[in-house]
Design a protein around this motif. Structure first.
Motif, PDB file in Angstrom:
ATOM      1  N   ALA A   1       0.839  -1.201   0.000  1.00  0.00           N
ATOM      2  CA  ALA A   1       0.000   0.000   0.000  1.00  0.00           C
ATOM      3  C   ALA A   1       0.869   1.244   0.000  1.00  0.00           C
ATOM      4  O   ALA A   1       1.955   1.252   0.586  1.00  0.00           O
ATOM      5  CB  ALA A   1      -0.911  -0.012   1.227  1.00  0.00           C
ATOM      6  N   ARG A   2       0.383   2.272  -0.662  1.00  0.00           N
ATOM      7  CA  ARG A   2       1.095   3.565  -0.687  1.00  0.00           C
ATOM      8  C   ARG A   2       0.136   4.671  -1.104  1.00  0.00           C
ATOM      9  O   ARG A   2      -0.913   4.407  -1.708  1.00  0.00           O
ATOM     10  CB  ARG A   2       2.318   3.539  -1.621  1.00  0.00           C
ATOM     11  N   VAL A   3       0.535   5.898  -0.793  1.00  0.00           N
ATOM     12  CA  VAL A   3      -0.280   7.084  -1.119  1.00  0.00           C
ATOM     13  C   VAL A   3       0.005   7.504  -2.559  1.00  0.00           C
ATOM     14  O   VAL A   3       1.147   7.452  -3.010  1.00  0.00           O
ATOM     15  CB  VAL A   3       0.082   8.237  -0.151  1.00  0.00           C
ATOM     16  N   VAL A   4      -1.044   7.901  -3.270  1.00  0.00           N
ATOM     17  CA  VAL A   4      -0.866   8.542  -4.580  1.00  0.00           C
ATOM     18  C   VAL A   4      -1.763   9.776  -4.655  1.00  0.00           C
ATOM     19  O   VAL A   4      -2.581  10.011  -3.767  1.00  0.00           O
ATOM     20  CB  VAL A   4      -1.205   7.606  -5.775  1.00  0.00           C
TER      21      VAL A   4
ATOM     22  N   HIS B   1      -1.177   8.652 -11.565  1.00  0.00           N
ATOM     23  CA  HIS B   1       0.028   8.571 -12.402  1.00  0.00           C
ATOM     24  C   HIS B   1       1.151   7.880 -11.642  1.00  0.00           C
ATOM     25  O   HIS B   1       1.225   8.002 -10.420  1.00  0.00           O
ATOM     26  CB  HIS B   1       0.493   9.979 -12.808  1.00  0.00           C
ATOM     27  N   THR B   2       2.008   7.203 -12.374  1.00  0.00           N
ATOM     28  CA  THR B   2       3.139   6.590 -11.687  1.00  0.00           C
ATOM     29  C   THR B   2       4.326   6.393 -12.628  1.00  0.00           C
ATOM     30  O   THR B   2       4.236   6.614 -13.836  1.00  0.00           O
ATOM     31  CB  THR B   2       2.724   5.253 -11.022  1.00  0.00           C
ATOM     32  N   ASP B   3       5.436   5.967 -12.028  1.00  0.00           N
ATOM     33  CA  ASP B   3       6.687   5.721 -12.760  1.00  0.00           C
ATOM     34  C   ASP B   3       6.702   4.246 -13.168  1.00  0.00           C
ATOM     35  O   ASP B   3       6.430   3.374 -12.337  1.00  0.00           O
ATOM     36  CB  ASP B   3       7.867   6.041 -11.809  1.00  0.00           C
TER      37      ASP B   3
ATOM     38  N   ASP C   1       7.567  -0.309  -8.092  1.00  0.00           N
ATOM     39  CA  ASP C   1       7.021  -1.632  -7.745  1.00  0.00           C
ATOM     40  C   ASP C   1       5.563  -1.750  -8.148  1.00  0.00           C
ATOM     41  O   ASP C   1       5.126  -2.774  -8.678  1.00  0.00           O
ATOM     42  CB  ASP C   1       7.138  -1.880  -6.233  1.00  0.00           C
ATOM     43  N   LYS C   2       4.790  -0.696  -7.847  1.00  0.00           N
ATOM     44  CA  LYS C   2       3.346  -0.806  -8.085  1.00  0.00           C
ATOM     45  C   LYS C   2       3.037  -1.029  -9.561  1.00  0.00           C
ATOM     46  O   LYS C   2       2.114  -1.747  -9.916  1.00  0.00           O
ATOM     47  CB  LYS C   2       2.602   0.409  -7.520  1.00  0.00           C
ATOM     48  N   PHE C   3       3.850  -0.416 -10.426  1.00  0.00           N
ATOM     49  CA  PHE C   3       3.625  -0.602 -11.866  1.00  0.00           C
ATOM     50  C   PHE C   3       3.830  -2.072 -12.239  1.00  0.00           C
ATOM     51  O   PHE C   3       2.992  -2.675 -12.921  1.00  0.00           O
ATOM     52  CB  PHE C   3       4.564   0.303 -12.672  1.00  0.00           C
TER      53      PHE C   3
HETATM   54  C1  LIG Z   1       1.472  12.955  -0.748  1.00  0.00           C
HETATM   55  C2  LIG Z   1       2.074  11.875  -1.605  1.00  0.00           C
HETATM   56  C3  LIG Z   1       1.670  11.772  -2.913  1.00  0.00           C
HETATM   57  C4  LIG Z   1       2.203  10.788  -3.742  1.00  0.00           C
HETATM   58  N1  LIG Z   1       1.760  10.663  -5.024  1.00  0.00           N
HETATM   59  C5  LIG Z   1       2.221   9.662  -5.811  1.00  0.00           C
HETATM   60  C6  LIG Z   1       1.673   9.452  -7.116  1.00  0.00           C
HETATM   61  O1  LIG Z   1       0.746  10.148  -7.571  1.00  0.00           O
HETATM   62  N2  LIG Z   1       2.182   8.438  -7.851  1.00  0.00           N
HETATM   63  C7  LIG Z   1       3.175   7.626  -7.383  1.00  0.00           C
HETATM   64  O2  LIG Z   1       3.592   6.716  -8.112  1.00  0.00           O
HETATM   65  N3  LIG Z   1       3.713   7.786  -6.153  1.00  0.00           N
HETATM   66  C8  LIG Z   1       3.253   8.781  -5.346  1.00  0.00           C
HETATM   67  N4  LIG Z   1       3.751   8.949  -4.082  1.00  0.00           N
HETATM   68  C9  LIG Z   1       4.854   8.081  -3.625  1.00  0.00           C
HETATM   69  C10 LIG Z   1       4.308   6.712  -3.241  1.00  0.00           C
HETATM   70  O3  LIG Z   1       3.571   6.803  -2.027  1.00  0.00           O
HETATM   71  C11 LIG Z   1       5.403   5.637  -3.092  1.00  0.00           C
HETATM   72  O4  LIG Z   1       6.286   6.006  -2.047  1.00  0.00           O
HETATM   73  C12 LIG Z   1       6.222   5.458  -4.365  1.00  0.00           C
HETATM   74  O5  LIG Z   1       5.415   5.612  -5.519  1.00  0.00           O
HETATM   75  C13 LIG Z   1       6.863   4.066  -4.403  1.00  0.00           C
HETATM   76  O6  LIG Z   1       5.837   3.110  -4.287  1.00  0.00           O
HETATM   77  P1  LIG Z   1       5.997   1.611  -4.805  1.00  0.00           P
HETATM   78  O7  LIG Z   1       7.416   1.226  -4.585  1.00  0.00           O
HETATM   79  O8  LIG Z   1       5.027   0.837  -3.979  1.00  0.00           O
HETATM   80  O9  LIG Z   1       5.619   1.601  -6.261  1.00  0.00           O
HETATM   81  C14 LIG Z   1       3.208   9.901  -3.240  1.00  0.00           C
HETATM   82  C15 LIG Z   1       3.584  10.000  -1.908  1.00  0.00           C
HETATM   83  C16 LIG Z   1       3.036  10.966  -1.108  1.00  0.00           C
HETATM   84  C17 LIG Z   1       3.469  11.053   0.338  1.00  0.00           C
END
Ligand SMILES: Cc1cc2nc3c(=O)[nH]c(=O)nc-3n(C[C@H](O)[C@H](O)[C@H](O)COP(=O)(O)O)c2cc1C
Length: 199
Positions: free
Chosen positions: A50-53, A68-70, A74-76
């Motif tokens: 889980a993570r914030v987007v 949106h993401t990279d 990992d999530k991608f």
């Molecule tokens: C306020 C906030 C907004 C975020 N927005 C995004 C986002 O829109 N897209 C994204 O990929 N990661 C975003 N992140 C970072 C993710 O929470 C996460 O740390 C990062 O994407 C790596 O996640 P993963 O390794 O699970 O893919 C955000 C983090 C915070 C604290």
């Protein structure tokens, strides 16, 4: 003491509309608590992740969300293997939790991705130009390159993806002093199911 129930809580259609109104507001209002939901995926080892987007779009008629993401994150990779996804929102003032379940499609080089990239602010685009990619181990805390110059913002396009989520269901929960209310919605091509459940 008189307790107050918000008027939308009287029927299932009004609850759904209110939930959707909150999501619509959360896209354009950066300070809205539902602007930054928690996205959960299934890890490659089967564990929940889980993570914030940032919530970038909500299409009420198509019942779709976008963030949106990279493509190096990992999530991608997790969504590529298993598109099932859960997204959790909470608004403390409204006392409302929304839990959405759906299926994600990944868009890198199509019209949806191009439009999503074009609608992004230069400051957001810069994040995708980071080298090496997110999650890579580094020898020191600042051993990565993140451009600051807006002129470099297009560099990140190669690593950018729009994730579009088709919403299969929503679990609405209102926890108030007057009593709690919970409603479940299921959406399908040929079915719509709405019911109250015990909170
Ligand atoms: C306020 C906030 C907004 C975020 N927005 C995004 C986002 O829109 N897209 C994204 O990929 N990661 C975003 N992140 C970072 C993710 O929470 C996460 O740390 C990062 O994407 C790596 O996640 P993963 O390794 O699970 O893919 C955000 C983090 C915070 C604290």
């Amino acid at each position: 003491m008189t307790y107050h129930f918000p008027s939308f809580l009287v029927d299932l259609d009004a609850v759904l509309e209110h939930g959707f109104d909150l999501l619509t507001k959360a896209v354009r209002l950066r300070s809205a608590p539902m602007h930054t939901p928690v996205v959960s995926t299934i890890g490659r080892d089967g564990r929940p992740r889980a993570r914030v987007v940032v919530l970038r779009a909500f299409d009420r008629d198509r019942r779709q969300l976008r963030f949106h993401t990279d493509i190096r994150s990992d999530k991608f990779h997790e969504l590529h293997v298993d598109p099932r996804i859960a997204i959790t929102f909470y608004d403390a003032e409204e006392k409302i939790q929304l839990r959405i379940e759906g299926r994600a499609t990944l868009h890198q080089n199509d019209e949806s991705a191009n439009a999503a990239w074009a609608s992004s602010q230069p400051i957001s685009k810069l994040c995708y130009a980071v080298e090496p990619g997110p999650g890579n181990p580094i020898g020191a805390r600042d051993d990565f390159y993140l451009p600051r110059d807006r002129e470099e913002s297009e560099t990140g396009r190669a690593y950018f993806a729009a994730v579009i989520v088709a919403i299969d269901g929503m679990d609405f929960l209102w926890l108030g002093a007057a009593g709690n209310r919970r409603a479940l919605y299921k959406f399908g091509d040929y079915q719509f199911d709405a019911r109250w459940v015990v909170p």
